[in-house]
Design a protein around this motif. Structure first.
Motif, PDB file in Angstrom:
ATOM      1  N   VAL A  11      -7.920   3.249  -8.219  1.00 56.13           N
ATOM      2  CA  VAL A  11      -7.817   1.812  -8.505  1.00 56.13           C
ATOM      3  C   VAL A  11      -6.869   1.154  -7.508  1.00 56.13           C
ATOM      4  N   HIS A  12      -5.724   1.771  -7.267  1.00 57.25           N
ATOM      5  CA  HIS A  12      -4.750   1.236  -6.315  1.00 57.25           C
ATOM      6  C   HIS A  12      -5.351   1.155  -4.916  1.00 57.25           C
ATOM      7  N   ASP A  15      -9.897  11.610   1.860  1.00 57.19           N
ATOM      8  CA  ASP A  15      -8.587  11.756   2.499  1.00 57.19           C
ATOM      9  C   ASP A  15      -7.661  10.599   2.116  1.00 57.19           C
ATOM     10  N   ALA A  16      -8.197   9.373   2.121  1.00 69.41           N
ATOM     11  CA  ALA A  16      -7.365   8.223   1.758  1.00 69.41           C
ATOM     12  C   ALA A  16      -7.006   8.248   0.278  1.00 69.41           C
ATOM     13  N   TRP A  17      -7.895   8.776  -0.549  1.00 68.97           N
ATOM     14  CA  TRP A  17      -7.674   8.855  -1.992  1.00 68.97           C
ATOM     15  C   TRP A  17      -6.571   9.851  -2.335  1.00 68.97           C
ATOM     16  N   ALA A  18      -6.430  10.895  -1.527  1.00 66.77           N
ATOM     17  CA  ALA A  18      -5.533  12.002  -1.864  1.00 66.77           C
ATOM     18  C   ALA A  18      -4.110  11.809  -1.365  1.00 66.77           C
ATOM     19  N   VAL A  19      -3.743  10.618  -0.873  1.00 66.77           N
ATOM     20  CA  VAL A  19      -2.403  10.460  -0.309  1.00 66.77           C
ATOM     21  C   VAL A  19      -1.314  10.565  -1.375  1.00 66.77           C
ATOM     22  N   LEU A  42      -6.582  16.528   3.186  1.00 65.02           N
ATOM     23  CA  LEU A  42      -7.290  17.561   2.431  1.00 65.02           C
ATOM     24  C   LEU A  42      -7.719  18.722   3.312  1.00 65.02           C
ATOM     25  N   GLY A  43      -7.847  18.485   4.588  1.00 65.32           N
ATOM     26  CA  GLY A  43      -8.272  19.535   5.508  1.00 65.32           C
ATOM     27  C   GLY A  43      -8.359  18.981   6.916  1.00 65.32           C
ATOM     28  N   PRO A  44      -8.776  19.807   7.872  1.00 64.49           N
ATOM     29  CA  PRO A  44      -8.933  19.314   9.244  1.00 64.49           C
ATOM     30  C   PRO A  44      -9.902  18.141   9.299  1.00 64.49           C
ATOM     31  N   ARG A  45      -9.602  17.206  10.163  1.00 65.28           N
ATOM     32  CA  ARG A  45     -10.433  16.006  10.261  1.00 65.28           C
ATOM     33  C   ARG A  45     -11.827  16.372  10.766  1.00 65.28           C
ATOM     34  N   ALA A  87       0.852  -1.188   0.000  1.00 62.74           N
ATOM     35  CA  ALA A  87       0.000   0.000   0.000  1.00 62.74           C
ATOM     36  C   ALA A  87       0.883   1.232   0.000  1.00 62.74           C
ATOM     37  N   TRP A  88       0.246   2.367  -0.002  1.00 60.15           N
ATOM     38  CA  TRP A  88       0.981   3.632  -0.044  1.00 60.15           C
ATOM     39  C   TRP A  88       0.337   4.569   0.969  1.00 60.15           C
ATOM     40  N   SER A  89       1.138   5.249   1.717  1.00 63.82           N
ATOM     41  CA  SER A  89       0.561   6.171   2.694  1.00 63.82           C
ATOM     42  C   SER A  89       1.476   7.373   2.864  1.00 63.82           C
ATOM     43  N   THR A  90       0.860   8.537   2.982  1.00 59.73           N
ATOM     44  CA  THR A  90       1.572   9.761   3.327  1.00 59.73           C
ATOM     45  C   THR A  90       0.818  10.403   4.490  1.00 59.73           C
ATOM     46  N   PRO A  91       1.074   9.968   5.705  1.00 57.26           N
ATOM     47  CA  PRO A  91       0.285  10.452   6.831  1.00 57.26           C
ATOM     48  C   PRO A  91       0.436  11.941   7.091  1.00 57.26           C
ATOM     49  N   SER A  92       1.419  12.579   6.446  1.00 57.25           N
ATOM     50  CA  SER A  92       1.627  14.000   6.697  1.00 57.25           C
ATOM     51  C   SER A  92       0.678  14.888   5.902  1.00 57.25           C
ATOM     52  N   TYR A  93      -0.118  14.312   4.953  1.00 59.44           N
ATOM     53  CA  TYR A  93      -0.976  15.149   4.113  1.00 59.44           C
ATOM     54  C   TYR A  93      -2.430  14.772   4.286  1.00 59.44           C
TER      55      TYR A  93
END
Length: 513
Positions: free
Chosen positions: A332-333, A293-297, A122-125, A114-120
Motif C-alpha cells: 500500500v505504501h 524488488d521495490a516491494w521488498a525494501v 531479492l537476488g541478482p538483477r 518514500a522509503w528505500s534500502t538500496p543495500s537489499y
C-alpha cells in the motif's frame, strides 16, 4: 565615429578609465555578495542532505566500516517519525470522521515521502526478462505459454511451514485440508500447483509473521518457469470456496498485477487494508521482477523492519500499532508513494472475491446453497475465503500456534476467537468439498460435520451423472438485463424488416427462404 583612447584598450578587454575607483568598488562588492549567496545555498543543500527534512526516509544497513553512517541515518528516521506522531497528536482528530482520521496520513503523503534500502535486493538483477522468455519459449515448443484451451498458463503457488505445528494438532489437519482444497480446484480447471514447504534460505526475510517469504518464492518461480504467464499466490490458510469460478484472465490484458482492493480506500482513506495480498495474480514479466524488488525494501528483519513498521503505522490509516512491517502495508505504501510508476499496470478487482475475509462469509454458506449457484465468485458464492488473523500454525518446529491475538486480549478472548476460527475453517472446507463430492454422489452431513453420506448411486449412468455434476459447477447464463432507455431496447430496422414484409407476415404469409 571617434575611437577610444589607446590607454582604454588592452588585449581586447575594456580597461576602466582613470578615476573609476567607485565603479571598481561597486563591482567588487557585487561579486562578494554573489559569492556569499552561493556559499549559503551550497551550505543549505549540504544541511538538507544531512538532516533529511521530512522528504525521503533513507535507512542504510550497517556494514563493516559504515556503522557510524548507518547510526546517523537511523537517528534521522526516528526523528522524522517523532515529528509525524507529534503532528498527529496536536490535531487530535475525531475517530468518527474518516477525513480527520486520515489527516496525518494525507499530510505525510502530500510531502511525497518514500522509503528505500538500496543495500537489499531479492537476488541478482535480471534484465530484459521479457525478451529472454520469448526466446526460451521459441526454443522449447514443448512448454507452451498457453494451455490446451488457449488460455494463458497459470501456476497456483502456496506454502506451509516445513515442520509440524507444535501447539495444536488441528492446525496441521487444517493445512492438509487447505492443500487438498487447492489440488481439487487446480485439477478441475487445468491449473498447475506449486506447494512449498522448504524453509526460506534468505534469513533477511524470515521472522515472525509479515509474509515476506512469498516475494522471494514468486521471484524464483518466475525465473524457473518461463512457460507460466500468470502466477496466482494463495496463502496457506486460504480456501477456494467456489470450485466453479474461473479466473477472468481476458479482463487483465495490459495489466501485470491483480489485487482485490478498493481505489477509495487506497487513495482517499490511505487505509492499510486497501488491498489484500493473501490471494493475488502477478504476471511473469520484467515489470513484476522490478516490483518485487521495490516491494521488498522493508523486508530485512531487525532494525529496518522495525523502523518501517513505525513508519507504516504513522502513515497508514487503521494499521495496528507495535507491529513490524508486513507485506500488505508495504505494498500500500509503495503504491501511494510511487503511483505513477506502478499503478498503470495494477488492476484493483472488486467484482468477485479474489480475496474474501472469513468473518463475513462463513455464516452465509447456507443462503448461498439455497438461493444461488457456484460460478459467480462474488457475494452469492464467494470465490476465496481467507482466514487472516486466525494463524492456525504461526510457526513450525518450536513455533506457536495461535489466533493472531495481541497482548491486550485476555485468555477468554483468545479462546473464543480460536473457537470461531476452528468453526469457520470446518464450515468453509465442507462447503467447498461438497462441490467436489458431488462428482462422486456424496456430500457432507452438514457444514459442521466431516461425515459424508451418499446422495445417489452414479454407477448406473456414470457419464450422464458426471455431466450433471460438472454442469452444476458452471455459472448459469443470466437473462439479458432490460435497459431503462427504451430506445436501446427497440429492434433494429434490419431485424424488423420492411413495412411490406411485416404486413405480409400479419396476413399469414411465410417466406420459404
Amino acid at each position: 565615429m571617434r575611437t577610444p583612447p589607446a590607454a582604454g584598450w588592452r588585449l581586447g578587454r575594456l580597461q576602466p578609465p582613470r578615476g573609476g575607483g567607485k565603479l571598481t568598488k561597486r563591482i567588487a562588492t557585487t561579486n562578494n555578495v554573489r559569492t556569499a549567496l552561493l556559499c549559503a545555498f551550497v551550505t543549505l543543500l549540504v544541511l538538507r542532505g544531512t538532516v533529511g527534512v521530512n522528504r525521503r526516509l533513507v535507512y542504510i544497513a550497517a556494514s563493516d566500516g559504515g556503522a557510524a553512517a548507518a547510526h546517523g541515518a537511523a537517528d534521522g528516521v526516528e526523528r522524522v517519525l517523532r515529528e509525524i506522531r507529534a503532528d498527529s497528536d496536536d490535531d487530535d482528530p475525531d475517530p468518527d470522521d474518516a477525513e480527520a482520521a486520515t489527516a496525518s496520513a494525507t499530510r505525510y503523503y502530500d510531502h511525497g515521502a518514500a522509503w528505500s534500502t538500496p543495500s537489499y535486493r531479492l537476488g541478482p538483477r535480471v534484465t530484459r526478462w521479457n525478451a529472454k522468455r520469448r526466446r526460451w519459449l521459441h526454443q522449447n515448443p514443448g512448454f507452451p505459454a498457453r494451455d490446451a484451451g488457449g488460455n494463458p498458463r497459470v501456476l497456483l503457488a502456496t506454502a506451509s511451514p516445513p515442520g509440524p505445528c507444535d501447539a495444536a494438532a488441528a492446525a496441521d489437519h487444517f493445512l492438509l485440508r487447505a492443500t487438498k482444497n487447492k489440488i481439487d480446484y487446480c485439477r478441475l480447471h487445468g491449473i498447475e500447483l506449486d506447494h512449498g514447504m522448504a524453509e526460506e534460505p534468505d534469513r533477511a526475510l524470515s521472522g515472525a509473521g509479515g509474509g515476506w517469504g512469498k516475494l522471494a518464492r514468486l521471484r524464483r518461480l518466475m525465473l524457473a518457469h518461463p512457460e507460466v504467464e500468470w502466477l496466482w499466490w494463495v496463502d496457506g490458510d486460504a480456501l477456494i470456496t467456489d470450485m466453479g469460478f474461473e479466473l477472468p484472465l481476458a479482463r487483465y490484458e495490459g495489466t501485470h498485477l491483480v489485487l482485490h482492493g478498493n481505489s477509495y480506500l487506497l487513495f482517499q482513506l490511505r487505509s492499510w487494508a486497501a488491498v489484500a495480498t493473501g490471494s493475488f495474480l502477478i504476471r511473469n514479466c520484467q515489470w513484476s521482477l522490478e516490483l518485487l524488488d521495490a516491494w521488498a525494501v522493508m523486508a530485512p528483519r531487525g532494525r529496518a523492519r522495525h523502523d518501517a513498521g513505525e513508519l507504516l503505522t504513522a502513515a497508514l490509516h487503521g494499521r495496528p500499532p507495535a507491529r513490524e512491517a508486513d507485506d500488505q502495508s508495504a505494498l500500500v505504501h509503495l503504491l501511494l508513494t510511487e503511483t505513477e510508476r506502478w499503478m498503470g499496470k495494477v488492476y484493483l478487482e472488486n467484482e468477485y472475491y479474489l480475496h474474501g475475509h472469513w468473518a463475513g462469509l462463513v455464516d452465509t454458506y447456507e443462503e448461498a446453497m439455497e438461493k444461488h449457484h457456484p460460478g459467480y465468485g462474488d457475494h452469492r458464492w464467494p470465490f476465496v475465503t481467507h482466514f487472516a488473523g486466525c494463524t492456525p500454525c504461526a510457526g513450525s518446529g518450536g513455533g506457536r500456534s495461535g489466533t493472531g491475538a495481541n497482548s491486550s486480549e485476555t485468555g477468554d478472548d483468545i479462546d473464543s476467537k480460536r473457537e470461531r476460527c476452528v468453526r469457520g475453517m470446518e464450515r468453509a472446507f465442507n462447503f467447498a468439498d461438497n462441490q467436489v463430492l458431488r462428482l462422486y454422489g456424496f456430500r457432507h452431513e452438514s457444514l459442521a460435520s466431516a461425515e459424508v453420506r451418499r446422495v445417489e448411486n452414479r454407477s448406473a449412468n456414470p457419464l450422464e451423472a458426471k455431466e450433471e455434476a460438472i454442469g452444476f459447477l458452471k455459472k448459469p447464463k443470466e437473462p439479458p438485463r432490460w435497459n431503462e432507455d427504451v430506445r436501446k431496447n427497440r429492434k433494429l430496422k434490419a431485424e424488423r424488416g420492411s413495412v411490406l414484409a411485416r404486413i405480409l407476415r400479419r396476413l399469414g404469409w411465410r417466406s420459404k427462404f
